[in-house]
Scaffold this motif. Structure first.
Motif, PDB file in Angstrom:
ATOM      1  N   ASN A 110      -0.205 -16.471  14.521  1.00 42.97           N
ATOM      2  CA  ASN A 110       0.293 -17.829  14.301  1.00 42.97           C
ATOM      3  C   ASN A 110       0.253 -18.620  15.607  1.00 42.97           C
ATOM      4  O   ASN A 110      -0.200 -19.768  15.641  1.00 42.97           O
ATOM      5  CB  ASN A 110       1.711 -17.780  13.722  1.00 42.97           C
ATOM      6  N   ASP A 111       0.700 -17.993  16.681  1.00 45.56           N
ATOM      7  CA  ASP A 111       0.664 -18.628  17.995  1.00 45.56           C
ATOM      8  C   ASP A 111      -0.779 -18.867  18.445  1.00 45.56           C
ATOM      9  O   ASP A 111      -1.129 -19.949  18.925  1.00 45.56           O
ATOM     10  CB  ASP A 111       1.408 -17.761  19.007  1.00 45.56           C
ATOM     11  N   SER A 133     -10.137   4.882   2.213  1.00 43.98           N
ATOM     12  CA  SER A 133      -9.453   5.922   2.991  1.00 43.98           C
ATOM     13  C   SER A 133      -7.964   5.927   2.662  1.00 43.98           C
ATOM     14  O   SER A 133      -7.467   5.048   1.953  1.00 43.98           O
ATOM     15  CB  SER A 133      -9.655   5.686   4.484  1.00 43.98           C
ATOM     16  N   GLU A 134      -7.257   6.901   3.231  1.00 42.98           N
ATOM     17  CA  GLU A 134      -5.823   7.013   2.968  1.00 42.98           C
ATOM     18  C   GLU A 134      -5.034   5.855   3.565  1.00 42.98           C
ATOM     19  O   GLU A 134      -3.914   5.576   3.147  1.00 42.98           O
ATOM     20  CB  GLU A 134      -5.271   8.347   3.471  1.00 42.98           C
ATOM     21  N   SER A 135      -5.592   5.144   4.534  1.00 37.89           N
ATOM     22  CA  SER A 135      -4.887   4.005   5.139  1.00 37.89           C
ATOM     23  C   SER A 135      -5.156   2.686   4.404  1.00 37.89           C
ATOM     24  O   SER A 135      -4.587   1.659   4.771  1.00 37.89           O
ATOM     25  CB  SER A 135      -5.251   3.877   6.615  1.00 37.89           C
ATOM     26  N   THR A 136      -5.966   2.721   3.362  1.00 38.76           N
ATOM     27  CA  THR A 136      -6.297   1.497   2.634  1.00 38.76           C
ATOM     28  C   THR A 136      -5.063   0.744   2.121  1.00 38.76           C
ATOM     29  O   THR A 136      -5.003  -0.481   2.279  1.00 38.76           O
ATOM     30  CB  THR A 136      -7.280   1.807   1.484  1.00 38.76           C
ATOM     31  N   PRO A 137      -4.059   1.407   1.526  1.00 39.19           N
ATOM     32  CA  PRO A 137      -2.893   0.647   1.045  1.00 39.19           C
ATOM     33  C   PRO A 137      -2.177  -0.131   2.164  1.00 39.19           C
ATOM     34  O   PRO A 137      -1.708  -1.249   1.942  1.00 39.19           O
ATOM     35  CB  PRO A 137      -1.975   1.721   0.454  1.00 39.19           C
ATOM     36  N   VAL A 138      -2.126   0.442   3.361  1.00 42.73           N
ATOM     37  CA  VAL A 138      -1.496  -0.234   4.494  1.00 42.73           C
ATOM     38  C   VAL A 138      -2.288  -1.483   4.868  1.00 42.73           C
ATOM     39  O   VAL A 138      -1.717  -2.556   5.107  1.00 42.73           O
ATOM     40  CB  VAL A 138      -1.379   0.730   5.704  1.00 42.73           C
ATOM     41  N   ILE A 139      -3.604  -1.349   4.901  1.00 43.84           N
ATOM     42  CA  ILE A 139      -4.467  -2.484   5.236  1.00 43.84           C
ATOM     43  C   ILE A 139      -4.381  -3.563   4.151  1.00 43.84           C
ATOM     44  O   ILE A 139      -4.315  -4.755   4.456  1.00 43.84           O
ATOM     45  CB  ILE A 139      -5.941  -2.034   5.419  1.00 43.84           C
ATOM     46  N   GLU A 140      -4.369  -3.151   2.905  1.00 36.18           N
ATOM     47  CA  GLU A 140      -4.285  -4.110   1.795  1.00 36.18           C
ATOM     48  C   GLU A 140      -2.982  -4.913   1.869  1.00 36.18           C
ATOM     49  O   GLU A 140      -2.973  -6.115   1.592  1.00 36.18           O
ATOM     50  CB  GLU A 140      -4.396  -3.403   0.451  1.00 36.18           C
ATOM     51  N   LYS A 141      -1.880  -4.255   2.238  1.00 33.79           N
ATOM     52  CA  LYS A 141      -0.616  -4.974   2.387  1.00 33.79           C
ATOM     53  C   LYS A 141      -0.728  -5.989   3.518  1.00 33.79           C
ATOM     54  O   LYS A 141      -0.270  -7.129   3.399  1.00 33.79           O
ATOM     55  CB  LYS A 141       0.545  -4.019   2.648  1.00 33.79           C
ATOM     56  N   PHE A 142      -1.353  -5.592   4.634  1.00 33.81           N
ATOM     57  CA  PHE A 142      -1.544  -6.525   5.744  1.00 33.81           C
ATOM     58  C   PHE A 142      -2.390  -7.713   5.299  1.00 33.81           C
ATOM     59  O   PHE A 142      -2.070  -8.864   5.610  1.00 33.81           O
ATOM     60  CB  PHE A 142      -2.195  -5.845   6.952  1.00 33.81           C
ATOM     61  N   ALA A 162      -2.687  -9.000   2.349  1.00 36.67           N
ATOM     62  CA  ALA A 162      -1.847  -9.856   1.503  1.00 36.67           C
ATOM     63  C   ALA A 162      -0.882 -10.684   2.356  1.00 36.67           C
ATOM     64  O   ALA A 162      -0.702 -11.888   2.117  1.00 36.67           O
ATOM     65  CB  ALA A 162      -1.085  -9.008   0.490  1.00 36.67           C
ATOM     66  N   ASP A 163      -0.277 -10.045   3.357  1.00 34.71           N
ATOM     67  CA  ASP A 163       0.631 -10.764   4.255  1.00 34.71           C
ATOM     68  C   ASP A 163      -0.125 -11.840   5.040  1.00 34.71           C
ATOM     69  O   ASP A 163       0.376 -12.950   5.243  1.00 34.71           O
ATOM     70  CB  ASP A 163       1.304  -9.796   5.234  1.00 34.71           C
ATOM     71  N   PHE A 164      -1.334 -11.499   5.489  1.00 42.75           N
ATOM     72  CA  PHE A 164      -2.163 -12.451   6.232  1.00 42.75           C
ATOM     73  C   PHE A 164      -2.499 -13.657   5.347  1.00 42.75           C
ATOM     74  O   PHE A 164      -2.375 -14.801   5.774  1.00 42.75           O
ATOM     75  CB  PHE A 164      -3.442 -11.765   6.718  1.00 42.75           C
ATOM     76  N   GLU A 165      -2.929 -13.397   4.127  1.00 43.33           N
ATOM     77  CA  GLU A 165      -3.285 -14.483   3.202  1.00 43.33           C
ATOM     78  C   GLU A 165      -2.086 -15.372   2.899  1.00 43.33           C
ATOM     79  O   GLU A 165      -2.241 -16.589   2.769  1.00 43.33           O
ATOM     80  CB  GLU A 165      -3.866 -13.910   1.912  1.00 43.33           C
ATOM     81  N   ALA A 166      -0.905 -14.780   2.807  1.00 43.30           N
ATOM     82  CA  ALA A 166       0.301 -15.576   2.563  1.00 43.30           C
ATOM     83  C   ALA A 166       0.640 -16.448   3.775  1.00 43.30           C
ATOM     84  O   ALA A 166       1.047 -17.604   3.627  1.00 43.30           O
ATOM     85  CB  ALA A 166       1.474 -14.660   2.222  1.00 43.30           C
ATOM     86  N   ALA A 167       0.455 -15.899   4.973  1.00 43.54           N
ATOM     87  CA  ALA A 167       0.781 -16.632   6.192  1.00 43.54           C
ATOM     88  C   ALA A 167      -0.266 -17.690   6.545  1.00 43.54           C
ATOM     89  O   ALA A 167       0.068 -18.743   7.094  1.00 43.54           O
ATOM     90  CB  ALA A 167       0.936 -15.651   7.358  1.00 43.54           C
ATOM     91  N   PHE A 168      -1.537 -17.398   6.216  1.00 43.14           N
ATOM     92  CA  PHE A 168      -2.639 -18.292   6.599  1.00 43.14           C
ATOM     93  C   PHE A 168      -3.545 -18.542   5.387  1.00 43.14           C
ATOM     94  O   PHE A 168      -4.696 -18.079   5.363  1.00 43.14           O
ATOM     95  CB  PHE A 168      -3.446 -17.676   7.749  1.00 43.14           C
ATOM     96  N   PRO A 169      -3.053 -19.253   4.371  1.00 43.39           N
ATOM     97  CA  PRO A 169      -3.798 -19.394   3.119  1.00 43.39           C
ATOM     98  C   PRO A 169      -5.145 -20.111   3.259  1.00 43.39           C
ATOM     99  O   PRO A 169      -6.032 -19.913   2.424  1.00 43.39           O
ATOM    100  CB  PRO A 169      -2.843 -20.178   2.215  1.00 43.39           C
TER     101      PRO A 169
END
Length: 138
Positions: free
Chosen positions: A42-43, A66-75, A77-84
């Motif tokens: 944001n900054d 990979s096993e880390s995909t759910p973590v990345i997918e959450k990020f 989603a958070d990114f899209e919400a913060a920077f639509p």
């Protein structure tokens, strides 16, 4: 011309790289704790003109998630919400960490310096971005 930014998101740390204003060269920007990456971006976006963000997509050798995909997918989603309004492109990040470590070895960094995981993450993001720029030019 606006910059392109690449993110190598991880559970603990996130490596960030950015292009120059002509979108020719990728450079490591920083590594931040993953829980602060949205605040950092944001900054950064308030100070720099960024047209697109590349986010690494972890895959296994067979191309499956990979096993880390759910973590990345959450990020994501958070990114899209913060920077639509920010354009996102997902890119394959297989081997970027191994390539980053090899780059550190090839550049003559001592073993102690190569153990700096934050530097590995930043270099991995830079490799991800430079690979994208190279493919874009072809």
């Amino acid at each position: 011309m606006p910059r392109i930014l690449a993110i190598d998101y991880g559970i603990k740390r996130t490596g960030i790289a950015v292009t120059d204003e002509l979108q020719i060269i990728a450079s490591g920007l920083t590594t931040v704790p993953s829980e602060t990456v949205i605040v950092f971006l944001n900054d950064y976006f308030s100070k720099e003109d960024v047209t697109k963000v590349l986010i690494g997509e972890p895959k296994q050798m067979n191309g499956q998630a990979s096993e880390s995909t759910p973590v990345i997918e959450k990020f994501v989603a958070d990114f899209e919400a913060a920077f639509p309004d920010m354009k996102i492109e997902r890119v394959d990040e297989r081997f970027t960490s191994k390539m980053a470590l090899q780059t550190m070895i090839d550049s003559g960094l001592k073993k102690k310096q190569r153990q700096n995981k934050a530097l590995v993450d930043e270099i991995a993001a830079t490799i991800l971005l430079q690979d994208y720029l190279t493919r874009k030019m072809i």
